[in-house]
Design a protein around this motif. Structure first.
Motif, short mmCIF file in Angstrom:
data_model
loop_
_atom_site.label_atom_id
_atom_site.label_comp_id
_atom_site.label_asym_id
_atom_site.label_seq_id
_atom_site.Cartn_x
_atom_site.Cartn_y
_atom_site.Cartn_z
N ASP A 1 71.35 43.46 -17.93
CA ASP A 1 72.02 44.74 -17.71
C ASP A 1 71.67 45.39 -16.37
N VAL A 2 70.88 44.70 -15.53
CA VAL A 2 70.54 45.23 -14.21
C VAL A 2 71.68 44.88 -13.25
N ASP A 3 72.32 45.89 -12.68
CA ASP A 3 73.43 45.64 -11.76
C ASP A 3 72.92 45.46 -10.33
N TRP B 1 67.45 39.55 -2.66
CA TRP B 1 68.16 39.80 -3.91
C TRP B 1 69.32 38.82 -4.04
N MET C 1 65.80 39.04 -13.58
CA MET C 1 66.08 40.40 -14.04
C MET C 1 66.76 40.36 -15.42
N GLN C 2 66.72 41.48 -16.06
CA GLN C 2 67.47 41.63 -17.31
C GLN C 2 68.97 41.63 -17.03
N GLY D 1 62.98 46.52 -15.51
CA GLY D 1 64.14 45.67 -15.29
C GLY D 1 63.80 44.21 -15.11
N SER E 1 72.39 38.19 -6.53
CA SER E 1 73.14 38.80 -7.63
C SER E 1 73.53 37.74 -8.66
N GLU F 1 70.93 48.54 -8.75
CA GLU F 1 69.55 48.63 -9.24
C GLU F 1 68.70 47.49 -8.68
N GLY F 2 69.30 46.32 -8.55
CA GLY F 2 68.56 45.19 -7.99
C GLY F 2 68.18 45.43 -6.53
N LEU G 1 65.35 47.94 -6.43
CA LEU G 1 64.08 47.31 -6.79
C LEU G 1 63.58 46.41 -5.68
#
Length: 336
Positions: free
Chosen positions: A104-106, A128, A101-102, A184, A130, A109-110, A113
């Motif tokens: 800035d993806v928190d 996911w 992920m980019q 993202g 983190s 948002e992850g 997605l």
């Protein structure tokens, strides 16, 4: 003097019709008699075949054993391939698509997605990871924990590990492209090299087992055919006498067909026993080796369905081999 009147008999007075003479009965037996005779003929042929095999227990056993070894080889290789495929049942995990992920993806948002990806029809699982979890795992695996703690910020992105529902190169590549286009996602990575190698090895194994099966089936037909031929030669005089008194080809052929089927039945049961014992014996070494790698993998035994199919196939092979042998020599069995 008037002529005497013809007095009709009682039947004529009642119905006006004379009794017709009884029709002669046919001497041909009815269906029930023929069916019982057919059953009795088959029963006698089977009893005779069983008796002849029992009179030669050692020869009959070794014939069945040779057939059983030829049957157990391809079946055993097929079962081992099935176990290898079961061991590679984690293909989907090995073929996971890693979505980086980019930065800035928190986490929220992850997770959202991840739920969106999990709803796709070609996706089996989606996990996911983190940025914090990724950094912690990297510290543990790399041994650079102290150096990474000195960094001003976490350089690792969040990751979504996507497990496909099936392993197919074209489908996986299309899925990877769809996932790479999601908002993202910085990069979608897929590594299928080892999966393709394993698939190629398994396909090669399947072809090898198929070719070996055809070769051994031909060998079994030759073995049973040669065995039945010896039985025919030992009973040549008896067969010629039977044909001399009117015995049909079917009547002559029947005992040998039962004998071939019995050989096949015995071979199938012995092959099933050999496979069950062999896999159990081999499983001890496999479980010990798997335990060294922290795995609880073990070889599966012979499924009941496969065992029954093996016995039925052996019985049919024995029957077909006997039929071919008798058909080849039947013309030579005419009385001299």
């Amino acid at each position: 003097m008037s002529a005497p009147e013809n007095n009709p008999n009682p039947a004529e007075r009642a119905g006006g019709v004379r009794n017709k003479p009884e029709q002669p009965r046919s001497d041909e037996p009815d269906f029930k008699t023929l069916f019982h005779a057919w059953l009795e003929s088959h029963r006698a042929s089977m009893v005779d075949s069983v008796g002849r095999l029992i009179k030669q227990p050692i020869g009959s056993f070794f014939t069945c054993l040779v057939m059983a070894v030829a049957l157990s080889l391809p079946m055993g290789l097929a079962l081992l391939l099935d176990n290898v495929e079961r061991l590679g049942g984690s293909w989907q995990r090995a073929a996971q698509i890693s979505l980086f992920m980019q930065l800035d993806v928190d986490a929220q948002e992850g997770q959202a997605l991840r739920e969106q990806i999990l709803a796709m029809p070609d996706v089996s699982e989606a996990d996911w990871i983190s940025r914090e979890q990724a950094l912690e795992e990297f510290q543990q695996l790399s041994g650079l924990g102290e150096a990474l703690r000195e960094l001003p910020e976490n350089p690792l992105p969040g990751v979504i590990l996507v497990t496909p529902s099936e392993v197919d190169r074209d489908n996986l590549e299309a899925l990877r492209q769809r996932l790479a286009d999601l908002p993202g996602v910085e990069q979608a990575q897929l590594d299928l090299l080892w999966v393709e190698r394993l698939t190629a090895i398994l396909k090669l194994g399947d072809r090898f087992v198929f070719g070996l099966s055809l070769l051994l089936i031909a060998t079994l037909l030759l073995v049973i055919g040669n065995t039945i031929r010896l039985h025919i030669e030992n009973r040549r005089t008896e067969i010629e006498v039977v044909k001399l008194v009117g015995g049909t080809d079917g009547y002559v052929r029947r005992p040998f067909l039962y004998m071939g089927a019995l050989y096949g039945l015995g071979a199938g049961l012995i092959a099933w026993s050999l496979l069950a014992y062999g896999l159990g014996w081999l499983n001890e070494a496999v479980t010990g080796l798997a335990g060294l790698y922290g795995s609880d993998f073990g070889l599966a035994g012979v499924p009941v369905g496969d065992g029954l199919s093996l016995v039925l196939g052996a019985l049919l092979l024995g029957y077909i081999g006997a039929w071919l042998a008798v058909a080849r020599h039947l013309s030579e069995l005419a009385p001299r």
